[in-house]
Motif scaffolding. Sequence first.
Motif, PDB file in Angstrom:
ATOM      1  N   TRP A  21       0.735  -1.205  -0.075  1.00  0.00           N
ATOM      2  CA  TRP A  21      -0.189  -0.052   0.021  1.00  0.00           C
ATOM      3  C   TRP A  21       0.776   1.476   0.054  1.00  0.00           C
ATOM      4  CZ3 TRP A  21      -5.483   0.239   0.007  1.00  0.00           C
ATOM      5  CH2 TRP A  21      -6.072  -0.736  -0.115  1.00  0.00           C
ATOM      6  N   PHE A  22       0.207   2.370  -0.529  1.00  0.00           N
ATOM      7  CA  PHE A  22       1.202   3.625  -0.463  1.00  0.00           C
ATOM      8  C   PHE A  22       0.429   4.860  -0.189  1.00  0.00           C
ATOM      9  CE2 PHE A  22       0.165   2.871  -4.761  1.00  0.00           C
ATOM     10  CZ  PHE A  22      -0.620   3.941  -5.482  1.00  0.00           C
ATOM     11  N   ILE A  23       0.800   5.984   0.402  1.00  0.00           N
ATOM     12  CA  ILE A  23      -0.073   7.066   0.260  1.00  0.00           C
ATOM     13  C   ILE A  23       0.802   8.254  -0.315  1.00  0.00           C
ATOM     14  CG2 ILE A  23      -1.396   6.531   2.472  1.00  0.00           C
ATOM     15  CD1 ILE A  23       0.546   8.020   3.881  1.00  0.00           C
TER      16      ILE A  23
ATOM     17  N   ILE B 162      -4.469   7.267  -1.915  1.00  0.00           N
ATOM     18  CA  ILE B 162      -4.255   6.057  -1.308  1.00  0.00           C
ATOM     19  C   ILE B 162      -4.270   5.046  -2.336  1.00  0.00           C
ATOM     20  CG2 ILE B 162      -6.323   5.929  -0.233  1.00  0.00           C
ATOM     21  CD1 ILE B 162      -4.730   4.287   2.029  1.00  0.00           C
ATOM     22  N   GLY B 163      -3.212   4.082  -2.251  1.00  0.00           N
ATOM     23  CA  GLY B 163      -3.499   2.940  -3.322  1.00  0.00           C
ATOM     24  C   GLY B 163      -2.516   1.659  -2.944  1.00  0.00           C
ATOM     25  N   LYS B 164      -2.676   0.685  -3.885  1.00  0.00           N
ATOM     26  CA  LYS B 164      -2.269  -0.561  -3.549  1.00  0.00           C
ATOM     27  C   LYS B 164      -1.606  -1.236  -4.959  1.00  0.00           C
ATOM     28  CE  LYS B 164      -3.195  -5.186  -2.233  1.00  0.00           C
ATOM     29  NZ  LYS B 164      -1.812  -5.402  -1.741  1.00  0.00           N
ATOM     30  N   TRP B 165      -0.406  -1.740  -4.918  1.00  0.00           N
ATOM     31  CA  TRP B 165       0.123  -2.285  -5.978  1.00  0.00           C
ATOM     32  C   TRP B 165      -0.179  -4.078  -5.807  1.00  0.00           C
ATOM     33  CZ3 TRP B 165       1.466  -0.143 -10.205  1.00  0.00           C
ATOM     34  CH2 TRP B 165       2.165   1.212 -10.185  1.00  0.00           C
ATOM     35  N   PHE B 166      -0.984  -4.382  -6.763  1.00  0.00           N
ATOM     36  CA  PHE B 166      -1.359  -5.886  -6.650  1.00  0.00           C
ATOM     37  C   PHE B 166      -0.293  -6.697  -7.437  1.00  0.00           C
ATOM     38  CE2 PHE B 166      -5.343  -3.452  -6.699  1.00  0.00           C
ATOM     39  CZ  PHE B 166      -5.890  -3.952  -5.494  1.00  0.00           C
TER      40      PHE B 166
ATOM     41  N   PRO C 108       3.761  -6.163  -9.311  1.00  0.00           N
ATOM     42  CA  PRO C 108       4.642  -5.158  -9.330  1.00  0.00           C
ATOM     43  C   PRO C 108       4.350  -4.012 -10.749  1.00  0.00           C
ATOM     44  CG  PRO C 108       6.104  -7.165  -9.217  1.00  0.00           C
ATOM     45  CD  PRO C 108       4.552  -7.386  -9.319  1.00  0.00           C
ATOM     46  N   GLY C 109       3.597  -4.629 -11.485  1.00  0.00           N
ATOM     47  CA  GLY C 109       3.037  -3.737 -12.744  1.00  0.00           C
ATOM     48  C   GLY C 109       1.744  -3.087 -12.703  1.00  0.00           C
ATOM     49  N   ILE C 110       0.818  -3.743 -11.853  1.00  0.00           N
ATOM     50  CA  ILE C 110      -0.329  -3.240 -11.805  1.00  0.00           C
ATOM     51  C   ILE C 110      -1.021  -2.939 -10.577  1.00  0.00           C
ATOM     52  CG2 ILE C 110      -3.019  -3.857 -12.394  1.00  0.00           C
ATOM     53  CD1 ILE C 110      -1.005  -3.885 -14.828  1.00  0.00           C
ATOM     54  N   GLY C 111      -1.758  -1.470 -10.527  1.00  0.00           N
ATOM     55  CA  GLY C 111      -2.014  -1.094  -9.129  1.00  0.00           C
ATOM     56  C   GLY C 111      -3.302  -0.012  -9.356  1.00  0.00           C
ATOM     57  N   LEU C 112      -3.825   0.269  -8.074  1.00  0.00           N
ATOM     58  CA  LEU C 112      -5.125   1.067  -8.262  1.00  0.00           C
ATOM     59  C   LEU C 112      -4.770   2.212  -7.049  1.00  0.00           C
ATOM     60  CD1 LEU C 112      -8.167  -1.353  -8.172  1.00  0.00           C
ATOM     61  CD2 LEU C 112      -7.466   0.098  -9.980  1.00  0.00           C
ATOM     62  N   ARG C 113      -5.344   3.236  -7.358  1.00  0.00           N
ATOM     63  CA  ARG C 113      -5.479   4.439  -6.381  1.00  0.00           C
ATOM     64  C   ARG C 113      -6.655   5.333  -6.244  1.00  0.00           C
ATOM     65  NH1 ARG C 113      -1.064   9.026  -8.180  1.00  0.00           N
ATOM     66  NH2 ARG C 113      -2.034   9.776 -10.267  1.00  0.00           N
ATOM     67  N   THR C 114      -6.886   5.680  -5.118  1.00  0.00           N
ATOM     68  CA  THR C 114      -8.140   6.733  -4.953  1.00  0.00           C
ATOM     69  C   THR C 114      -7.332   8.022  -4.725  1.00  0.00           C
ATOM     70  OG1 THR C 114      -9.548   4.875  -4.076  1.00  0.00           O
ATOM     71  CG2 THR C 114     -10.068   7.116  -3.644  1.00  0.00           C
ATOM     72  N   LYS C 115      -7.918   8.957  -5.712  1.00  0.00           N
ATOM     73  CA  LYS C 115      -7.088  10.382  -5.671  1.00  0.00           C
ATOM     74  C   LYS C 115      -8.164  11.348  -5.494  1.00  0.00           C
ATOM     75  CE  LYS C 115      -3.701  13.272  -8.085  1.00  0.00           C
ATOM     76  NZ  LYS C 115      -2.783  13.408  -9.474  1.00  0.00           N
ATOM     77  N   VAL C 116      -7.828  12.356  -4.592  1.00  0.00           N
ATOM     78  CA  VAL C 116      -8.625  13.413  -4.468  1.00  0.00           C
ATOM     79  C   VAL C 116      -7.776  14.789  -4.676  1.00  0.00           C
ATOM     80  CG1 VAL C 116     -10.122  14.771  -2.929  1.00  0.00           C
ATOM     81  CG2 VAL C 116     -10.210  12.480  -2.943  1.00  0.00           C
ATOM     82  N   ASN C 117      -8.174  15.950  -5.556  1.00  0.00           N
ATOM     83  CA  ASN C 117      -7.296  16.815  -5.825  1.00  0.00           C
ATOM     84  C   ASN C 117      -8.287  17.853  -5.891  1.00  0.00           C
ATOM     85  OD1 ASN C 117      -8.190  16.415  -8.347  1.00  0.00           O
ATOM     86  ND2 ASN C 117      -6.341  17.742  -9.096  1.00  0.00           N
TER      87      ASN C 117
ATOM     88  N   GLN D  44     -11.278  10.480  -8.040  1.00  0.00           N
ATOM     89  CA  GLN D  44     -11.189   9.591  -8.879  1.00  0.00           C
ATOM     90  C   GLN D  44     -10.722   8.211  -8.413  1.00  0.00           C
ATOM     91  OE1 GLN D  44     -10.040  10.613 -12.989  1.00  0.00           O
ATOM     92  NE2 GLN D  44     -10.020  12.883 -12.376  1.00  0.00           N
ATOM     93  N   GLU D  45     -10.978   7.229  -9.164  1.00  0.00           N
ATOM     94  CA  GLU D  45     -10.487   5.722  -8.936  1.00  0.00           C
ATOM     95  C   GLU D  45      -9.664   5.748 -10.434  1.00  0.00           C
ATOM     96  OE1 GLU D  45      -9.492   2.759  -6.802  1.00  0.00           O
ATOM     97  OE2 GLU D  45     -10.701   4.200  -6.148  1.00  0.00           O
ATOM     98  N   GLN D  46      -8.019   5.281  -9.999  1.00  0.00           N
ATOM     99  CA  GLN D  46      -7.375   5.396 -11.331  1.00  0.00           C
ATOM    100  C   GLN D  46      -6.510   3.849 -11.303  1.00  0.00           C
ATOM    101  OE1 GLN D  46      -5.142   8.761 -10.241  1.00  0.00           O
ATOM    102  NE2 GLN D  46      -6.417  10.222 -11.543  1.00  0.00           N
TER     103      GLN D  46
END
Length: 385
Positions: free
Chosen positions: A40-42, A79-83, A85-94, A117-119
Amino acid sequence: MKKLFMMLALAGVSVAGMAQTSETPELKYSVATNSFWSNWFISADVAYGAFYSNEEDGKGYSKSPFKDFRRNLGASVAIGKWFTPGIGLRTKVNGIWGRNVISEDASTNAFKYWNAQEQVLFNLSNLFCGYKESRVWNIIPYAGTGLMRNCTENEYAHVYSAGLLNTWKLSKHLAVNLDLSFNISDDDISNAASTTHNDYATTIGNADRYFTAEVGLTYNLGKATWNKTPDVDALKALSQSQIDALNAQLADEEAENARLKKMIADHKCPEAKTITVKEVTAAPVSVFFNLGKSKIASRKDLQNVQELANVAKDKDAKIVVTGYADSKTGSANFNQKLSQKRADTVKAELVKMGVKESNIQTVAAGGVNTLNPFSYNRRATVEIK
């Protein structure tokens, strides 16, 4: 526009699949699946935005993203997660401060907003070059969709994005990121009077849109790396020389035995009835396991074990099975038990191959650090005593 982003996402997934399947034999693509709570990452960024509204169409305003009536500063968090090493999802608010460009007077254009957004993220560095823990620069294009709100006018709209995220690793858990994106709404988010307003935008020209350039930090939570797992084909190649040497030795011994049998048959002296044939000694054969497991990683490894089993049965020889674990993971007590389980697993396979159980000795070596790559230490060896 929705179809465009769906095509981009599908294309990215297809590229990921081709990159991993076409290169499977290489160890760089062999990584263990981490738990749900890993990778996971922020992130938090300062954002520079340049806004383009459909209300300005035909008015000839300067298109420069640096004009005061277009630009504004903002912020974003994700905040997101790498499922993988090449594919991940993140929820971003700006958001915070934006511009609905209805004039060249910056004071009349200001509004407050948020964009959630979900990216989907595609790490091209890992997809095309293979996962490498020490890599500093990662190139990550993405596509997403979500909801945008003009807080000043209380107006909502669907929004779509495409962008390029660049990250530079500072440490295992911390990275600097540069995020460039293009956003487009399918409704008139500025809610200002316009003769070109549509419920859903059919072209980019009559939609509200904006570009952002963001700089900030990303922090990786918990386990931020991926464990390499044994590549069965590579390991088979590693031990192939041992198999070839064993086969050559068996061929030599069979020829020698045949020659000695002929000597006995042709010899007429009674004292020439007993001949001692030298025993076959074979190099150890390895059977590999995945991290923390006592189930054999690939049944192909047992083909090598079968060769030794045949020799042991012919000569009624003793076999020693030694189990190992890697010393970097797990406690010493856990690794001792795991190495015994691995030895017992291989012993059970030898019994299935017809070797007498009384002729098999098991040894638990515990956690070791003798082979490189480190995952090769997760094994059991089979050797004729």
